[in-house]
Design a protein around this motif. Structure first.
Motif, PDB file in Angstrom:
ATOM      1  N   ASN A 176       0.751  -1.128  -0.019  1.00 14.56           N
ATOM      2  CA  ASN A 176      -0.069  -0.064   0.036  1.00 14.56           C
ATOM      3  C   ASN A 176       0.949   1.179   0.081  1.00 14.56           C
ATOM      4  O   ASN A 176       1.772   1.381   0.895  1.00 14.56           O
ATOM      5  CB  ASN A 176      -0.874  -0.016   1.213  1.00 14.56           C
ATOM      6  N   GLY A 177       0.714   2.259  -0.889  1.00 11.83           N
ATOM      7  CA  GLY A 177       1.284   3.524  -0.967  1.00 11.83           C
ATOM      8  C   GLY A 177       1.853   3.682  -2.392  1.00 11.83           C
ATOM      9  O   GLY A 177       1.688   2.958  -3.270  1.00 11.83           O
ATOM     10  N   PRO A 178       2.234   4.841  -2.463  1.00  8.71           N
ATOM     11  CA  PRO A 178       2.591   5.459  -4.036  1.00  8.71           C
ATOM     12  C   PRO A 178       3.920   5.085  -4.360  1.00  8.71           C
ATOM     13  O   PRO A 178       4.822   4.807  -3.533  1.00  8.71           O
ATOM     14  CB  PRO A 178       2.556   6.735  -3.828  1.00  8.71           C
ATOM     15  N   CYS A 179       4.354   4.564  -5.420  1.00  6.02           N
ATOM     16  CA  CYS A 179       5.496   4.456  -6.136  1.00  6.02           C
ATOM     17  C   CYS A 179       5.487   4.844  -7.866  1.00  6.02           C
ATOM     18  O   CYS A 179       4.266   5.095  -8.291  1.00  6.02           O
ATOM     19  CB  CYS A 179       5.852   3.141  -5.754  1.00  6.02           C
ATOM     20  N   SER A 180       6.672   5.244  -8.246  1.00  6.67           N
ATOM     21  CA  SER A 180       6.715   5.688  -9.445  1.00  6.67           C
ATOM     22  C   SER A 180       6.933   4.136 -10.142  1.00  6.67           C
ATOM     23  O   SER A 180       7.060   3.226  -9.587  1.00  6.67           O
ATOM     24  CB  SER A 180       8.146   6.173  -9.949  1.00  6.67           C
ATOM     25  N   MET A 181       6.517   3.934 -11.558  1.00  4.21           N
ATOM     26  CA  MET A 181       6.679   2.757 -12.512  1.00  4.21           C
ATOM     27  C   MET A 181       8.140   2.126 -12.267  1.00  4.21           C
ATOM     28  O   MET A 181       8.432   0.855 -11.911  1.00  4.21           O
ATOM     29  CB  MET A 181       6.722   3.186 -13.855  1.00  4.21           C
ATOM     30  N   PRO A 182       9.388   2.764 -12.129  1.00  3.30           N
ATOM     31  CA  PRO A 182      10.678   2.136 -11.713  1.00  3.30           C
ATOM     32  C   PRO A 182      10.622   1.550 -10.657  1.00  3.30           C
ATOM     33  O   PRO A 182      11.114   0.249 -10.357  1.00  3.30           O
ATOM     34  CB  PRO A 182      11.805   3.448 -12.094  1.00  3.30           C
ATOM     35  N   VAL A 239      -1.851  -5.486  -4.439  1.00  6.46           N
ATOM     36  CA  VAL A 239      -1.533  -4.043  -4.598  1.00  6.46           C
ATOM     37  C   VAL A 239      -2.817  -3.035  -4.153  1.00  6.46           C
ATOM     38  O   VAL A 239      -3.730  -3.429  -4.905  1.00  6.46           O
ATOM     39  CB  VAL A 239      -0.682  -3.451  -5.890  1.00  6.46           C
ATOM     40  N   PHE A 240      -2.786  -2.317  -3.229  1.00  7.86           N
ATOM     41  CA  PHE A 240      -4.045  -1.627  -2.872  1.00  7.86           C
ATOM     42  C   PHE A 240      -4.286  -0.848  -4.066  1.00  7.86           C
ATOM     43  O   PHE A 240      -3.657   0.075  -4.531  1.00  7.86           O
ATOM     44  CB  PHE A 240      -3.912  -0.523  -1.675  1.00  7.86           C
ATOM     45  N   ASP A 241      -5.848  -0.770  -4.316  1.00 10.23           N
ATOM     46  CA  ASP A 241      -6.478   0.113  -5.376  1.00 10.23           C
ATOM     47  C   ASP A 241      -7.525   0.928  -4.507  1.00 10.23           C
ATOM     48  O   ASP A 241      -8.212   0.590  -3.813  1.00 10.23           O
ATOM     49  CB  ASP A 241      -7.214  -0.555  -6.047  1.00 10.23           C
ATOM     50  N   PRO A 242      -7.106   2.197  -4.262  1.00 16.84           N
ATOM     51  CA  PRO A 242      -7.827   3.044  -3.445  1.00 16.84           C
ATOM     52  C   PRO A 242      -9.375   3.325  -3.907  1.00 16.84           C
ATOM     53  O   PRO A 242     -10.275   3.443  -3.068  1.00 16.84           O
ATOM     54  CB  PRO A 242      -7.398   4.252  -3.273  1.00 16.84           C
ATOM     55  N   LYS A 243      -9.575   3.171  -5.320  1.00 21.26           N
ATOM     56  CA  LYS A 243     -10.897   3.374  -5.684  1.00 21.26           C
ATOM     57  C   LYS A 243     -11.711   2.236  -5.274  1.00 21.26           C
ATOM     58  O   LYS A 243     -13.127   2.391  -5.113  1.00 21.26           O
ATOM     59  CB  LYS A 243     -10.795   3.409  -7.330  1.00 21.26           C
ATOM     60  N   GLY A 253     -10.843   0.014  -2.992  1.00 23.19           N
ATOM     61  CA  GLY A 253     -10.685  -0.375  -1.191  1.00 23.19           C
ATOM     62  C   GLY A 253     -10.264  -1.556  -1.052  1.00 23.19           C
ATOM     63  O   GLY A 253     -10.632  -1.999   0.027  1.00 23.19           O
ATOM     64  N   LYS A 254      -9.659  -2.011  -1.908  1.00 21.30           N
ATOM     65  CA  LYS A 254      -9.330  -3.549  -1.886  1.00 21.30           C
ATOM     66  C   LYS A 254      -7.750  -3.692  -2.693  1.00 21.30           C
ATOM     67  O   LYS A 254      -7.300  -2.877  -3.477  1.00 21.30           O
ATOM     68  CB  LYS A 254     -10.192  -4.558  -2.585  1.00 21.30           C
ATOM     69  N   TYR A 255      -7.173  -4.800  -2.139  1.00 27.54           N
ATOM     70  CA  TYR A 255      -5.697  -5.254  -2.826  1.00 27.54           C
ATOM     71  C   TYR A 255      -6.187  -6.133  -4.126  1.00 27.54           C
ATOM     72  O   TYR A 255      -6.830  -7.096  -3.857  1.00 27.54           O
ATOM     73  CB  TYR A 255      -5.059  -5.965  -1.799  1.00 27.54           C
ATOM     74  N   VAL A 256      -5.417  -5.803  -5.054  1.00 25.49           N
ATOM     75  CA  VAL A 256      -5.514  -6.558  -6.539  1.00 25.49           C
ATOM     76  C   VAL A 256      -4.535  -7.408  -6.495  1.00 25.49           C
ATOM     77  O   VAL A 256      -3.312  -6.924  -6.577  1.00 25.49           O
ATOM     78  CB  VAL A 256      -5.814  -5.502  -7.664  1.00 25.49           C
ATOM     79  N   ILE A 257      -4.872  -8.531  -6.717  1.00 28.86           N
ATOM     80  CA  ILE A 257      -3.735  -9.646  -6.841  1.00 28.86           C
ATOM     81  C   ILE A 257      -3.169  -9.175  -8.432  1.00 28.86           C
ATOM     82  O   ILE A 257      -3.530  -9.210  -9.169  1.00 28.86           O
ATOM     83  CB  ILE A 257      -4.047 -11.204  -6.919  1.00 28.86           C
ATOM     84  N   SER A 258      -1.695  -9.093  -8.199  1.00 27.26           N
ATOM     85  CA  SER A 258      -0.996  -8.395  -9.395  1.00 27.26           C
ATOM     86  C   SER A 258       0.122  -9.397  -9.853  1.00 27.26           C
ATOM     87  O   SER A 258       0.521  -9.605 -10.711  1.00 27.26           O
ATOM     88  CB  SER A 258      -0.092  -7.020  -9.221  1.00 27.26           C
ATOM     89  N   VAL A 282      -8.611  -8.842  -2.736  1.00 22.90           N
ATOM     90  CA  VAL A 282      -8.766  -9.119  -1.276  1.00 22.90           C
ATOM     91  C   VAL A 282      -8.608  -7.970  -0.446  1.00 22.90           C
ATOM     92  O   VAL A 282      -8.245  -6.906  -0.781  1.00 22.90           O
ATOM     93  CB  VAL A 282      -7.427 -10.237  -0.948  1.00 22.90           C
ATOM     94  N   ASP A 283      -9.142  -8.320   0.897  1.00 20.87           N
ATOM     95  CA  ASP A 283      -9.051  -7.274   2.015  1.00 20.87           C
ATOM     96  C   ASP A 283      -7.872  -7.197   2.478  1.00 20.87           C
ATOM     97  O   ASP A 283      -7.101  -8.084   2.477  1.00 20.87           O
ATOM     98  CB  ASP A 283     -10.153  -7.440   2.790  1.00 20.87           C
TER      99      ASP A 283
END
Length: 101
Positions: free
Chosen positions: A52-58, A76-80, A82-87, A100-101
């Protein structure tokens, strides 16, 4: 100077920018911090990692490379949503795109 902050908080890898810098320095600092966390057993691996949190592509690529070798799946958390998307998934319990929560 810390250009990128990474810490494990309640089982979630919290990430974010620190002191201003360009990506060439930030990716080096992120990689060094992940290595330090591995050596001190802050980051030991497991079934699922939530990030969870911001990052750049690199920085995202540095994070993905390191943690994909340690964890069966990464969300990875998706704020829109409100869940973590398995990436990333090497675990049949978690499919790419699962939430997932």
């Amino acid at each position: 100077m810390t250009t990128y902050k990474i810490q494990m908080v309640d089982g979630i890898l919290q990430i974010g920018f620190g002191d201003p810098a360009q990506n060439n320095q930030i990716v080096q600092d992120a990689a060094a911090r992940l290595e330090e966390m591995s050596k001190t057993k802050e980051l030991v691996g497991g079934e699922l990692l939530r990030i969870n949190g911001p990052c750049s592509m690199p920085v995202a690529f540095v994070l993905a490379h390191k943690v994909s070798h340690l964890f069966g799946a990464v969300g990875v958390f998706d704020p829109k949503m409100g869940k973590y998307v398995i990436s990333i998934s090497h675990n049949p319990q978690y499919k790419l795109g699962d939430c997932v929560d």
